[in-house]
Design a protein around this motif. Structure first.
Motif, PDB file in Angstrom:
ATOM      1  N   ARG A  42      33.219  38.279  41.019  1.00 27.87           N
ATOM      2  CA  ARG A  42      32.968  38.004  42.428  1.00 27.87           C
ATOM      3  C   ARG A  42      31.817  37.009  42.547  1.00 27.87           C
ATOM      4  O   ARG A  42      31.187  36.639  41.568  1.00 27.87           O
ATOM      5  N   TRP A  43      31.527  36.605  43.789  1.00 30.84           N
ATOM      6  CA  TRP A  43      30.483  35.607  44.003  1.00 30.84           C
ATOM      7  C   TRP A  43      29.128  36.071  43.458  1.00 30.84           C
ATOM      8  O   TRP A  43      28.354  35.276  42.914  1.00 30.84           O
ATOM      9  N   SER A 267      37.575  34.457  38.340  1.00 30.23           N
ATOM     10  CA  SER A 267      37.161  34.705  39.724  1.00 30.23           C
ATOM     11  C   SER A 267      38.345  35.150  40.566  1.00 30.23           C
ATOM     12  O   SER A 267      39.497  34.796  40.283  1.00 30.23           O
ATOM     13  N   ARG A 268      38.068  35.897  41.615  1.00 25.17           N
ATOM     14  CA  ARG A 268      39.149  36.369  42.486  1.00 25.17           C
ATOM     15  C   ARG A 268      39.724  35.229  43.314  1.00 25.17           C
ATOM     16  O   ARG A 268      40.940  35.100  43.447  1.00 25.17           O
ATOM     17  N   ASP A 272      34.717  32.251  45.444  1.00 24.55           N
ATOM     18  CA  ASP A 272      33.781  33.028  44.633  1.00 24.55           C
ATOM     19  C   ASP A 272      33.043  32.162  43.626  1.00 24.55           C
ATOM     20  O   ASP A 272      31.903  32.458  43.254  1.00 24.55           O
TER      21      ASP A 272
END
Length: 558
Positions: A42-43, A267-268, A272
């Motif tokens: 995630r970010w 990453s999603r 992100d």
């Protein structure tokens, strides 16, 4: 089946069933696009990743060469911010390829360099990652020396049983070996889970750095004389010193720029991996550099004489005649540096080398095995010998960024300008003649001509950087080596693809969202012989001037 064949069969890594021998040279589980279940970054994981990566000894010391070249402390600090912001822009550009298509650097560069032509850029980066793994590991060993000395001061006087010709003594070899050995468990974890290590490092290492910062200021009763030290160069000399300083930040990031898809693929969503990296990189590296400047300035007051830029040397001075409380403080801080070196070695070197080796021999190597091979070579190469001949060798490693910029140029031009974000994902694993990425015998002459042009524009200056006498004009051109290599290779690639068009491009921006698991076992030839730009109707549907898979693709989320 012979005994050797049986052993080779046992050594094979997991791959999709039903692949041909050619396909097994291009794909295994670690090379295929990351499926949804493993897209766990995630970010905030990217923020932790770059905070952790910024707290390393090279970043701590990066302003030293700028100040030695004549800049004031604040001028050098501005150069750090500008340099790392530009680096962050490049990181986000390469990282988007991984974030959208969930593929690593070795797979992404097949689009521009060709299915087989990609092996050379991949080998280049793998070789550099292995060398840097050993060098950074040896620096990590110096952190271990401080940790042990802070507990057992007598460790500093450990008897030496190694001949002087070896280039290392018993104490430093033992410390390096301990760091190397304790690093091995971290290489076991897959990339989508290693994010937890960076989270721990992003908490512990900044605390240790801030403690060091406060301790140095306290002992010096201030921030030292560096804030009163003006620039010693002016005019055009100052301008070139600024340019050189900014480029040194980019050179420090050359590997990480091409490396980013190896992480962003987990990453999603593309978001992100965008703002979290674009903002965290200049902030994290800028703050680390500022702490290094002020701590080094304080050292001139505490110990007299010049600035001590290397934080490990400064901590060693703190240990001389230290109380038990001070030794505990050195232990905490040096542990933070050791953890920082471990994280940096994984992010910049072991994962890169493991991913690259996976692409070079996917039938028998995955990222985990590649990382351990990297660690074994890093030990066998005796990095202390490289450190002992340090100046020219480390200059060479930094100067090597000219070759990486010439690789990044065609890759980014191909993705953003020529193909406009459109990749036919399945064909990146297809060595058939009808694949749009097969080019000429699997090699893209467009990319290689551009790559060579980007190197040639800097090659004379590169020779000067490693100790040769070269014209002053070449030196000035080399001062902007990353930009010149990148721009020349990009422009050349664009011009060649305009005059000699390549297949599988789009007339307008069109990225494809990857869903599900990519399967290529049903056949090596994706496109029919009579049309190399039209997809099979059973798998793809036409959407205007580009093709997109019916069941596995849609417009990407930005």
């Amino acid at each position: 089946m012979t005994r050797l064949q049986e052993w080779l069969k046992k050594l094979e890594v997991s791959a999709e069933p039903g692949l041909s021998n050619t396909q097994l040279m291009l794909m295994n589980r670690d090379l295929q696009p990351v499926e949804y279940e493993r897209r766990q970054w995630r970010w905030f994981n990217f923020i932790a990743f770059w905070i952790a990566d910024s707290l390393n000894i090279n970043t701590w010391m990066i302003s030293s060469s700028m100040i030695v070249d004549g800049l004031s402390w604040w001028q050098s600090w501005i150069c750090v911010w500008v340099g790392y912001f530009i680096a962050a822009c490049f990181v986000c550009l390469t990282g988007r390829i991984g974030a959208v298509y969930h593929i690593s650097f070795p797979v992404a560069c097949r689009s521009s360099f060709g299915i087989w032509g990609s092996f050379w850029p991949v080998f280049n980066r793998a070789a550099m990652a292995v060398v840097w793994y050993g060098v950074q590991g040896y620096i990590g060993g110096e952190c271990v020396t401080l940790m042990i000395r802070s507990i057992w001061p007598s460790y500093n006087n450990l008897p030496n049983g190694i001949p002087a010709s070896a280039g290392v003594d018993t104490k430093n070899f033992l410390s390096f070996f301990l760091f190397w050995l304790l690093s091995l468990p971290a290489l076991w974890f897959p990339v989508h889970k290693i994010r937890h290590l960076f989270t721990v490092k992003a908490i512990y290492s900044p605390i240790a750095a801030i403690a060091f910062f406060a301790w140095a200021i306290s002992r010096a009763n201030g921030i030292g004389p560096i804030v009163h030290q003006p620039a010693t160069v002016h005019g055009s000399v100052l301008a070139w010193a600024v340019v050189k300083s900014i480029m040194s930040c980019l050179s420090n990031f050359a590997t990480l720029i091409v490396n980013d898809p190896d992480f962003s693929r987990f990453s999603r969503t593309p978001k992100d991996a965008l703002w979290s990296q674009l903002l965290t990189i200049p902030i994290g590296f800028g703050i680390t550099s500022f702490i290094g400047i002020i701590v080094s300035s304080s050292s001139a007051v505490i110990f007299g004489g010049g600035f001590v830029w290397n934080p490990l040397d400064l901590l060693g001075k703190f240990l001389d005649g230290a109380s038990s409380a001070e030794r505990f403080g050195v232990f905490i801080i040096s542990t933070g540096f050791a953890l920082a070196q471990l994280g940096t070695n994984i992010s910049a070197n072991s994962v890169s080398a493991g991913t690259d080796m996976t692409a070079l021999l996917p039938r028998y190597i995955n990222i985990r095995r590649g990382s351990y091979i990297c660690a074994a070579i890093g030990l066998a190469m005796c990095p202390w010998k490289l450190q002992s001949s340090s100046n020219q060798f480390t200059t060479y490693l930094s100067a090597y960024s000219v070759f990486l910029s010439s690789i990044a140029g065609p890759i980014l031009c191909d993705y953003y300008i020529v193909r406009k974000g459109y990749l036919q994902l399945k064909d990146l694993y297809n060595a058939g003649r009808n694949s749009p990425y097969y080019h000429m015998c699997g090699f893209s002459w467009h990319a290689y001509a551009s790559y060579i042009a980007g190197i040639l524009v800097n090659i004379v200056g590169f020779a000067g950087a490693v100790g040769r006498e070269v014209p002053v004009g070449a030196q000035y051109l080399y001062n902007i080596n990353y930009f010149s290599g990148f721009v020349v290779s990009s422009v050349m690639y664009y011009a060649l693809t305009r005059f000699f068009p390549i297949p599988a491009t789009s007339e307008k921006w069109h990225e494809v969202k990857v869903e599900g698991v990519l399967s290529i076992a049903e056949g090596e030839e994706v496109y029919p012989d009579e049309d190399t730009t039209a997809a099979k109707q059973s798998d793809f549907s036409s959407t205007g001037d580009q093709k997109q898979p019916k069941s596995r693709a849609s417009s990407v989320e930005t």
